[in-house]
Enzyme design. Structure first.
Site, short mmCIF file in Angstrom:
data_model
loop_
_atom_site.label_atom_id
_atom_site.label_comp_id
_atom_site.label_asym_id
_atom_site.label_seq_id
_atom_site.Cartn_x
_atom_site.Cartn_y
_atom_site.Cartn_z
N LYS A 26 35.59 -13.19 59.76
CA LYS A 26 36.02 -12.57 58.50
C LYS A 26 37.45 -13.01 58.23
CE LYS A 26 35.70 -8.21 55.97
NZ LYS A 26 37.01 -8.16 55.34
N ASP B 172 40.94 -13.53 56.64
CA ASP B 172 41.78 -12.51 56.00
C ASP B 172 42.67 -13.14 54.94
OD1 ASP B 172 42.63 -10.00 55.59
OD2 ASP B 172 43.91 -9.87 57.35
N CYS C 34 82.51 -5.57 63.57
CA CYS C 34 83.91 -5.51 63.15
C CYS C 34 84.39 -4.09 62.89
CB CYS C 34 84.13 -6.37 61.91
SG CYS C 34 83.42 -5.64 60.43
N ASP D 106 50.56 -45.03 52.90
CA ASP D 106 49.57 -45.77 52.11
C ASP D 106 48.86 -44.87 51.10
OD1 ASP D 106 50.21 -48.12 53.32
OD2 ASP D 106 48.71 -47.91 54.93
N TYR E 128 32.06 -19.43 52.46
CA TYR E 128 31.06 -18.69 53.24
C TYR E 128 29.76 -18.37 52.51
CZ TYR E 128 33.59 -14.89 50.93
OH TYR E 128 34.20 -14.10 50.01
N ARG F 102 38.26 -12.39 42.62
CA ARG F 102 37.22 -11.36 42.68
C ARG F 102 37.45 -10.27 41.63
NH1 ARG F 102 35.47 -8.00 48.03
NH2 ARG F 102 36.45 -6.12 47.29
N CYS G 51 77.78 -4.33 55.63
CA CYS G 51 79.15 -4.35 56.09
C CYS G 51 79.97 -5.02 54.99
CB CYS G 51 79.28 -5.15 57.39
SG CYS G 51 81.00 -5.57 57.76
N CYS H 262 84.59 -9.96 58.99
CA CYS H 262 83.50 -9.68 59.92
C CYS H 262 83.07 -11.01 60.56
CB CYS H 262 82.35 -9.04 59.16
SG CYS H 262 81.01 -8.50 60.22
N ASP I 211 50.11 -41.56 55.61
CA ASP I 211 50.62 -40.82 54.45
C ASP I 211 51.23 -41.78 53.45
OD1 ASP I 211 49.88 -38.62 55.77
OD2 ASP I 211 51.91 -37.86 56.21
N GLU J 234 29.74 -14.88 61.21
CA GLU J 234 30.88 -15.65 60.71
C GLU J 234 32.16 -14.87 60.96
OE1 GLU J 234 30.13 -16.42 56.52
OE2 GLU J 234 28.01 -16.66 57.03
N LYS K 254 34.94 -4.71 61.82
CA LYS K 254 36.40 -4.83 61.76
C LYS K 254 37.01 -4.69 63.15
CE LYS K 254 37.59 -4.87 57.24
NZ LYS K 254 38.22 -3.97 56.31
N CYS L 109 80.23 -1.11 61.28
CA CYS L 109 79.67 -2.41 61.64
C CYS L 109 79.79 -2.67 63.14
CB CYS L 109 80.38 -3.51 60.87
SG CYS L 109 79.84 -5.17 61.34
#
Ligand code: AMP
Ligand code: ZN
Length: 664
Positions: free
Chosen positions: A112, A114, A405, A33, A221, A133, A420, A426, A31, A110, A308, A402
Site C-alpha cells: 500500500k 503512501d 549568548c 547523449d 495498481y 481522486r 534570539c 550571538c 545522460d 500488493e 494497515k 539564548c
C-alpha cells in the site's frame, strides 16, 4: 528521412531510453547523449510547430501554468478501501467472501503505497488526462503536472486497449525527499514534514516546471474499463507492466489467507528497506469475475482489504531537553533520548518543534516517552508514559535566554518559535550566516569549511562575511589543522569568489526568506544592490512573486546600519553587487507587463536569441497562446493551429522585422 519521420524516430528513441531508465532501472544511454538527443528533438519541434505533440518527450520539462484546475467526473468511481489491523479481521473478511462466491479464492497481495491517488486515462496509447481522486466521484484535472513525472508513460507500448483508466499512487521516494529537504534547509526554508504530503502537495502546484523538478514517481495498481480482455488482478498488473507502466515487482499472487499473512509479516519487517514509504498491504480477490460478484459497499470494494501497519512506536527515556540556535536565531528544542532501535535505525534525538508542543504534551526531562516514526522521517514524541513519571518531576520551563549568548529570547505574536534577537553578537548566528555565505549554492568558496568558520569566529579573526576578504595567510596558518598549503587555498578561494555573479551574492547575504529563486528575481528586477537598498515594501511587492513577508524582510535587512556597512565593505573588496555590464547591455523595461509567444523559424535571429531579447527587455515568454498573450512573434512555418488560435483570440501577430522595429 523527412523531418516528420526524423521527429517521430527521435520521440520513439527517447521514450524507449526513458522507459529503460525509469521503469527498468537500466540505463542504455548516458545522460549526456540523452540530453543531446532531447535538444535535437526540441530544436526540430521548435522549427516545425506543425508537428507538435502534447505527449512528446520534450513536454516533460513542464512550463504550463494552471491557475484553476478543472473539476472532472471520473468515468468510474474511485472507491476507498476497508481497513483491517489484525489476523482476525482478515479471517472474518475471508469468511464473508467465501459465503458470497463459489470456488477457490486466490489473492493478489500488493504494497500500500503512501502517496496521493491518481486516475490516468489513456486513449490510443496516449495519456489523455490525469485526475486526482477528489471525493471519489470527481477530482481535479492535473494532466500538465503529471506529464512531468518520468514514470508516467506518455506513449504506451505493445498491445494496449483503445481506451482505459489506470490507477496508481503518486509517491516521492525517500532519497528524493531527503535531497529536497537538504536544499530547503540550505535556503533557510522550513523542511517538508513527510514524503506523502509533499507528493500530494505537488499535484496542484500552478507551475508544472516546478513539479518537473521534484523526483516524483507513479506506481500503478489497477486497470479499469470495459472490454479489456483481462481476467485476473494479477494479469492486469503484468499487462500494465508490459505497456510501460511502473508496477512494483513486490506484488504477489497467493492461494490462501495464511499466505497473505506471511506476505504481511514479511513486509512489516522489510518495509524499511524499500526506497519509498508504505503504510500497509492491500489484499485483492484475484479473479475479476469473483470481484464482480462481490461488488461494492457504499464506500469500498468488498473484494479488497487494506491491512494497515501500526506506526512503529517504542518507549524510551528522555534524558535532556537541549536548544539549538539556527542562523536566523530561531530556537528549536531537541529531545535527547536514551538511544533506542526504531524502524530499523537507532534514534537518539527527536524534534520537539517549539514551546507550545512541549506544553501540550507536558514533556519533562526524566520522563519515559513514546517515540513514533510514522509518516514522518524525523521521529517525534507522541506521548508521555505518566505511569513512569518520577516523583520529583517538575514541569519543563522553557528557556528564557539564548543558550549560546544568554540574550533574552523574544517571541513574535503569531509565531510558534522563540528567537534570539542578538543578531550581531550571538556566535552561532554569526558563524551560521558566514557558513551560509560560503556554501556551495552561495559564494561557493573552495578551501573553507563550516568548522573553520566557527574557529575563525571563535578566534575573533572575523565577525561577519565581509571580514573574510581581509584574511591573510599569516593569520590563518596558526589555526588548528591548517598548513601553509591549505591556508593558501583558503585565501585564494575567497579571492576567487569576487567573480560570483550578483544574484548569488544576494542569496549569500542570508536575508530571511530570500532563497535562491527570490534572489534571482530581485537581482533581475533591481540590477544592483544600491537600487534594492532603496526599494520600499510597496515597491518590492510589485515584483513578480515577491510577497509582503519577503518585502518586509528585505527592508528590515537594509535598514540595519551594520548591514549597510558590511555591504559597503563587500563593494570595496570588489564583490559583484550589480549585474555585470555585459549582462546589462541591451536590457530595458520596454516590454514590461507583456507576454509573448514565439513560433516558427526566423531569418536574422535564432529562436533562443529572440526569447532572450524579449526577456532582457522586461517581457515574458510563454509557450502556448492564451487570452493572456499580448503578441505572437511569428516566423516562417508557424503552425496553422497556432495562427488560428491567435486570430480567434484577436492577438496581434508580429513578423520578426516588425518585432525588432517595435523594440527600437
Ligand atoms: P484509504 O485512503 O486509506 O481509503 O486507502 C485507499 C487508497 O490506498 C487508494 O485510494 C489508493 O490511493 C491507495 N493505495 C495505495 N496502494 C494501493 C494498492 N496497491 N491498491 C489499491 N490502492 C492502493
Ligand atoms: Zn544568541
Amino acid at each position: 528521412m523527412n523531418i516528420k519521420q526524423k521527429i517521430e524516430t527521435l520521440r520513439e528513441e527517447l521514450s524507449q531510453h526513458n522507459y529503460n531508465y525509469y521503469i527498468l532501472d537500466n540505463a542504455t544511454i548516458s545522460d549526456y547523449d540523452f540530453d543531446i538527443k532531447l535538444k535535437e528533438l526540441q530544436a526540430l519541434e521548435d522549427a516545425h510547430p506543425e508537428f507538435f505533440d502534447a505527449n512528446s518527450p520534450t513536454q516533460r520539462v513542464g512550463g504550463t501554468i494552471t491557475k484553476n484546475f478543472k473539476t472532472t467526473v471520473h468515468d468510474s468511481r474511485m472507491y476507498s478501501l476497508d481497513n483491517s489491523y489484525s489476523k482476525e479481521d482478515l479471517l472474518d473478511w475471508e469468511t464473508r467472501i467465501k459465503k458470497m462466491v463459489d470456488g477457490e479464492v486466490n489473492y493478489t497481495c500488493e504494497l500500500k503505497y503512501d502517496g496521493a491517488s491518481m486516475n490516468l486515462t489513456y486513449e490510443n496509447g496516449k495519456l489523455l488526462r490525469a485526475v486526482t481522486r477528489g471525493d471519489g466521484v470527481q477530482g481535479d484535472e492535473v494532466t500538465a503536472n503529471i506529464k512531468t513525472i518520468n514514470t508516467v508513460p506518455l506513449q504506451l507500448k505493445g498491445d494496449y486497449p483503445e481506451r482505459f483508466d489506470i490507477r496508481g499512487e503518486i509517491i516521492l521516494p525517500i532519497a528524493g525527499f531527503l535531497k529536497m529537504n537538504e536544499e530547503r534547509i540550505a535556503n533557510d526554508e522550513e523542511p517538508y514534514r513527510n514524503p506523502r504530503n509533499t507528493a500530494s502537495g505537488s499535484l496542484k502546484l500552478q507551475d508544472s516546471s516546478e513539479v518537473a523538478k521534484r523526483p516524483l514517481e507513479c506506481l500503478l495498481y489497477s486497470i479499469v474499463g470495459s472490454d479489456l480482455n483481462i481476467t485476473t488482478q494479477y494479469e492486469g498488473l503484468e499487462k500494465a507492466r508490459a505497456w510501460g507502466f511502473k508496477v512494483p515487482q513486490e506484488a504477489k499472487l497467493v492461494h490462501s489467507i495464511d499466505a497473505v499473512l506471511d506476505y504481511i509479516n514479511h513486509w512489516d519487517k522489510e518495509r524499511h528497506n524499500l526506497p519509498y514509504e508504505i503504510d500497509g498491504v492491500v489484499v485483492k480477490v484475484n479473479n475479476l469475475y469473483q470481484q464482480d460478484e462481490l461488488g461494492f459497499t457504499s464506500k469500498a470494494p468488498r473484494w479488497a482489504m487494506a491491512y494497515k501497519f501500526k506506526a512503529e512506536q517504542v518507549s524510551t527515556r528522555l534524558n535532556e531537553i537541549t536548544y539549538q540556535v539556527g542562523r536566523t536565531g530561531a530556537i528549536t528544542p531537541v529531545a535527547n533520548l536514551e538511544p533506542v532501535e526504531l524502524a530499523g535505525t537507532t534514534v537518539k534525538r527527536a524534534s520537539l518543534h517549539n514551546a507550545d508542543q512541549i506544553e501540550k504534551l507536558d514533556i519533562r526531562e526524566g520522563d519515559e516517552v513514546f517515540v513514533e516514526k510514522g509518516g514522518e522521517i524525523i521521529p517525534k514524541i507522541i506521548a508521555v508514559d505518566l505511569t513512569k513519571r518520577p516523583l520529583e518531576s517538575q514541569p519543563t520551563t522553557y528557556i528564557t535566554n539564548c543558550p549560546e549568548c544568554e540574550t533574552e529570547l523574544i517571541r513574535v505574536e503569531g509565531e510558534a518559535k522563540h528567537y534570539c534577537p542578538n543578531y550581531k553578537g550571538c556566535p552561532t548566528q554569526v558563524a551560521g550566516r558566514i557558513q551560509h555565505f560560503i556554501s556551495r549554492k552561495a559564494m561557493d568558496i573552495d578551501g573553507l569549511g563550516g568548522e573553520t568558520v566557527s574557529l575563525l569566529v571563535k578566534e575573533g579573526l572575523i565577525r561577519n562575511y565581509s571580514d573574510l576578504y581581509e584574511l591573510t595567510i599569516e593569520q590563518v596558518i596558526p589555526l588548528e589543522r591548517m598548513a601553509e598549503k591549505s591556508a593558501e587555498n583558503l585565501v585564494n578561494g575567497i579571492a576567487a569568489s569576487k567573480q560570483i555573479p550578483f544574484e548569488r551574492v544576494l542569496f549569500a547575504l542570508g536575508i530571511r526568506f530570500v532563497g535562491e529563486t527570490v534572489a534571482k528575481k530581485l537581482a533581475k528586477h533591481y540590477k544592483s544592490i544600491d537600487a534594492l537598498m532603496f526599494a520600499s515594501t510597496l515597491d518590492l511587492v510589485t515584483v513578480d512573486e515577491i510577497g509582503e513577508r519577503i518585502a518586509e524582510s528585505v527592508v528590515e535587512f537594509f535598514s540595519s546600519e551594520e548591514n549597510k556597512q558590511i555591504i559597503e565593505r563587500l563593494k570595496s573588496f570588489g564583490v559583484q553587487l550589480e549585474i555585470s555590464a555585459e549582462k546589462l547591455a541591451g536590457q530595458t523595461e520596454k516590454l514590461k507587463g507583456q507576454t509573448f509567444v514565439v513560433s516558427g523559424v526566423f531569418e536574422t535571429i535564432s529562436r533562443n536569441e529572440l526569447k532572450k531579447l524579449i526577456e532582457d527587455n522586461g517581457g515574458k515568454v510563454a509557450s502556448s497562446i492564451s487570452s493572456k498573450t499580448s503578441y505572437v512573434v511569428a516566423g516562417d512555418k508557424m503552425g496553422p493551429s497556432k495562427r488560428t488560435k491567435a486570430e480567434n483570440l484577436n492577438i496581434a501577430i508580429l513578423t520578426e522585422i516588425e518585432f525588432l522595429d517595435f523594440l527600437k
